[in-house]
Design an enzyme around this catalytic site. Structure first.
Site, mmCIF file in Angstrom:
data_model
loop_
_atom_site.group_PDB
_atom_site.id
_atom_site.type_symbol
_atom_site.label_atom_id
_atom_site.label_comp_id
_atom_site.label_asym_id
_atom_site.label_seq_id
_atom_site.Cartn_x
_atom_site.Cartn_y
_atom_site.Cartn_z
ATOM 1 N N THR A 111 0.852 -1.199 0.000
ATOM 2 C CA THR A 111 0.000 0.000 0.000
ATOM 3 C C THR A 111 0.878 1.235 0.000
ATOM 4 O O THR A 111 2.027 1.189 0.436
ATOM 5 C CB THR A 111 -0.887 0.054 1.257
ATOM 6 O OG1 THR A 111 -0.027 -0.022 2.394
ATOM 7 C CG2 THR A 111 -1.867 -1.084 1.298
ATOM 8 N N GLU A 120 -6.183 -3.118 -0.542
ATOM 9 C CA GLU A 120 -6.675 -4.208 0.305
ATOM 10 C C GLU A 120 -7.913 -4.885 -0.273
ATOM 11 O O GLU A 120 -8.344 -5.928 0.206
ATOM 12 C CB GLU A 120 -6.990 -3.678 1.717
ATOM 13 C CG GLU A 120 -5.769 -3.276 2.537
ATOM 14 C CD GLU A 120 -5.294 -1.847 2.283
ATOM 15 O OE1 GLU A 120 -5.656 -1.273 1.239
ATOM 16 O OE2 GLU A 120 -4.551 -1.314 3.125
ATOM 17 N N LYS A 160 -13.347 18.668 11.132
ATOM 18 C CA LYS A 160 -14.350 18.711 12.191
ATOM 19 C C LYS A 160 -14.440 20.146 12.705
ATOM 20 O O LYS A 160 -13.580 20.598 13.454
ATOM 21 C CB LYS A 160 -13.976 17.740 13.315
ATOM 22 C CG LYS A 160 -15.189 17.134 13.925
ATOM 23 C CD LYS A 160 -14.929 15.764 14.486
ATOM 24 C CE LYS A 160 -16.276 15.145 14.860
ATOM 25 N NZ LYS A 160 -16.182 14.098 15.805
ATOM 26 N N TRP A 190 -19.073 17.725 10.788
ATOM 27 C CA TRP A 190 -18.118 17.268 9.773
ATOM 28 C C TRP A 190 -18.265 18.013 8.451
ATOM 29 O O TRP A 190 -19.367 18.241 7.974
ATOM 30 C CB TRP A 190 -18.319 15.766 9.510
ATOM 31 C CG TRP A 190 -17.795 14.904 10.601
ATOM 32 C CD1 TRP A 190 -17.286 15.322 11.801
ATOM 33 C CD2 TRP A 190 -17.723 13.483 10.607
ATOM 34 N NE1 TRP A 190 -16.909 14.247 12.550
ATOM 35 C CE2 TRP A 190 -17.163 13.100 11.848
ATOM 36 C CE3 TRP A 190 -18.078 12.496 9.702
ATOM 37 C CZ2 TRP A 190 -16.939 11.773 12.191
ATOM 38 C CZ3 TRP A 190 -17.859 11.169 10.026
ATOM 39 C CH2 TRP A 190 -17.299 10.819 11.265
HETATM 40 P P1 AMP Z 1 -4.902 2.703 -2.659
HETATM 41 O O1 AMP Z 1 -4.900 1.501 -1.808
HETATM 42 O O2 AMP Z 1 -3.553 3.340 -2.795
HETATM 43 O O3 AMP Z 1 -5.523 2.440 -3.997
HETATM 44 O O4 AMP Z 1 -5.809 3.810 -1.944
HETATM 45 C C1 AMP Z 1 -7.127 3.565 -1.576
HETATM 46 C C2 AMP Z 1 -7.809 4.845 -1.148
HETATM 47 O O5 AMP Z 1 -7.955 5.749 -2.255
HETATM 48 C C3 AMP Z 1 -9.223 4.636 -0.675
HETATM 49 O O6 AMP Z 1 -9.275 4.172 0.655
HETATM 50 C C4 AMP Z 1 -9.821 6.035 -0.841
HETATM 51 O O7 AMP Z 1 -9.480 6.885 0.237
HETATM 52 C C5 AMP Z 1 -9.126 6.548 -2.082
HETATM 53 N N1 AMP Z 1 -10.005 6.388 -3.251
HETATM 54 C C6 AMP Z 1 -9.956 5.444 -4.203
HETATM 55 N N2 AMP Z 1 -10.912 5.654 -5.131
HETATM 56 C C7 AMP Z 1 -11.602 6.760 -4.750
HETATM 57 C C8 AMP Z 1 -12.724 7.487 -5.276
HETATM 58 N N3 AMP Z 1 -13.320 7.149 -6.403
HETATM 59 N N4 AMP Z 1 -13.154 8.555 -4.569
HETATM 60 C C9 AMP Z 1 -12.564 8.934 -3.422
HETATM 61 N N5 AMP Z 1 -11.497 8.301 -2.888
HETATM 62 C C10 AMP Z 1 -11.020 7.230 -3.539
#
Ligand code: AMP
Length: 539
Positions: A186, A331, A439, A444
């Protein structure tokens, strides 16, 4: 009583076999790091995959050994995906945009045994090499180069591995569908990156579902160009889904700017693509400036960060391209939700439908979502209640590689770290990362929503909203913008733009103009960096 059906394993190799058997002449087009083009088909790729698998065996790699890649989206990377997993090793994709220290940490943590890399990354690998004690084989993904071989005796060449391999190698038969097939760390905006270890079974089920009409809708009539890198959660599973359905595959190499992509889209008749919003912004600007349309392009999946509604409108109104807004995370392999409407929405008034399409979409079969309050009590799916987003399903991670970080699950659910609402149809709206939400006076405010609005302003090139400390309200939103070239920003005018679009108390307190919004290796805004720099500017 057991069912009386054949007990065939769901294996990565079976996708490659199927593609070669029934879509053998379907084309794969690939751009090399030097810009040259390579064309062949699923049958040719399959032959090379088996040769490479045989070569891995000859190198002495054993089952579950990790084989790392540092590579763009190209045909050799595609072959490695299948050869490594098909042979029982674990394909570990590395993100070249990470800092060298992070790469060293990740490679050593995964105990990678071999590293395959593109020519572009030779200088990077030369610098890293002495820190990588577990790697026995450094393989340059090129044909033999005798000059390089002289100056770099520690290198092996991809071309040589294939040439020296056994023509008649076949996949080993000791692989179980629950065995690991690939590994991806990640992005780790805080703390060390953690590994997510996918299985053959989870990857196959994920790919099958992702191809279905209400998810990404891939078919043998499509030409798919994944812009999302193969080092970013396996390019969202597209390198598995494309051969599974027999779609033509275009692998764009390193050139992801508007001009390079436009040329490929037009020349190859690309019908569907997938990538993060930043890339699409560059493409749309290029198309606008050069008055070019993409007649074959039907739809594109946009995810990884929130897709600003203005981008959805531009794609649809100016280019007749449907945006499939999707949400996911490493994940989750990564697919969590995709925005496809239902039958009952077909007659919805235009403006309501537009609003619905801006959401992150709904989960396909295989993903269950729930929102929970601070006491881990599940909240209703009413489109209003906002809480921590949890999920579970057969392609959701159960723990990190090496047990890192302990047991991440809460009562069998994986807490995503996102804050969201869900409606009764499962349509989800991501409000924020839980650590980024603002916040203000106990209420929020969604930084994502404020950013989306800013991105719709014609003078703004990029934008971020953070929580800045505030004496009275504890936190208030602060807007940080990068203006488009040559534009002077008037703070008052820009803030007035929010009037009527959000509640008054949501309007940011101030605007900071900067040259660049810092982003991490997967294109996400590094809000911790912004908070450090500007978090006290309202005090
Ligand atoms: P990653 O594991 O690097 O792909 O990151 C995942 C995170 O990216 C998610 O938990 C979200 O916070 C963010 N994310 C992915 N797709 C979106 C989306 N369409 N809109 C908002 N946040 C997103």
């Amino acid at each position: 009583m057991l069912g009386l059906m054949m007990d065939q394993q769901l294996l990565i190799s079976s996708i490659a076999d199927h593609a070669a058997r029934y879509h053998g002449d379907t084309e794969i087009v690939s751009l090399n790091s030097d810009g040259s083009q390579f064309r062949y088909d699923y049958s040719g790729a399959h032959g090379n995959m088996l040769k490479l698998a045989g070569a891995l065996e000859k190198l002495g790699l054993e089952k579950t050994d990790r084989v790392a890649t540092l590579a763009w989206n190209n045909h050799r990377h595609f072959e490695i995906y299948f050869a490594v997993s098909g042979n029982g090793q674990i394909c570990h994709t590395l993100n070249p945009r990470l800092f060298p220290e992070q790469l060293i940490y990740i490679i050593n943590h995964a105990e990678d045994k071999a590293l395959f890399f593109d020519q572009t990354f030779l200088p990077l690998v030369e610098g890293l090499r002495k820190h990588l004690g577990t790697i026995k084989h450094f393989v340059l993904m090129e044909d033999h180069d005798s000059e390089l071989a002289k100056t770099h005796p520690w290198l092996s060449f991809y071309g040589d591995l294939l040439a020296d391999s056994d023509e008649n190698y076949s996949w080993p038969d000791n692989i179980d569908e629950r065995d690991a097939c690939s590994l991806c760390y990640t992005s780790g905006t805080t703390g060390n990156p953690k590994g997510v270890l996918f299985s053959h079974r989870s990857t196959l089920i994920h790919a099958m579902m992702s191809a279905t009409p209400d998810v990404m809708n891939f078919s043998a009539r499509d030409c798919l160009l994944p812009v999302v890198p193969m080092f970013h959660v396996n390019a969202w599973g597209t390198p598995y889904a494309a051969p599974m359905v027999g779609a033509k595959l275009v692998l764009p190499g390193p050139g992801l700017d508007g001009e390079s992509l436009t040329k490929l889209f037009l020349a190859e008749g690309v019908t569907i693509s997938a990538g993060v919003p930043t890339i699409w912004g560059g493409l749309l600007d290029y198309l606008d400036a050069n008055n070019i349309k993409l007649p074959d392009m039907k739809r594109t999946v946009v995810g990884g960060s929130a897709c600003p509604p203005s981008m959805l409108d531009r794609f649809r109104d100016d280019y007749d391209i449907e945006v499939l807004h999707a949400w996911g995370m490493t994940e989750l392999s990564p697919l969590g939700t995709v925005n496809n409407i239902k039958n009952k929405h077909l007659k919805m008034p235009e403006d309501e439908l537009r609003q619905l399409r801006t959401l992150q979409g709904r989960p396909p079969f295989g993903v269950e979502l729930g929102i929970f309050d601070d006491e881990a009590k599940q909240l209703p799916n009413d489109g209003k209640s906002q809480g921590d987003l949890y999920c579970r399903g057969p392609w959701v991670m159960s723990e990190y590689f090496g047990g890192e970080g302990g047991d991440p699950l809460v009562d069998g659910w994986f807490p995503t770290g996102d804050v969201a609402t869900l409606d009764e149809d499962g349509f989800m709206c991501i409000r924020d990362r839980s650590k980024d939400i603002i916040k203000s006076g106990g209420e929020w405010i969604s930084s994502v929503e404020l950013e989306n609005l800013a991105m719709g302003h014609p003078d703004i090139g990029d934008a971020a909203v953070i929580a800045a400390s505030h004496k009275k309200w504890s936190e208030r939103p602060l807007l940080i913008v990068v203006p488009k070239d040559g534009i002077q920003i008037d703070e008052k005018v820009l803030l007035e733009y929010y009037q009527g679009k959000v509640a008054k108390w949501w309007i940011p307190d101030a605007v900071i103009v900067t040259k660049e919004i810092p982003r991490n290796a997967t294109g996400k805004i590094r809000k911790n960096v912004l908070r450090e720099e500007y978090g006290n500017s309202l005090r």
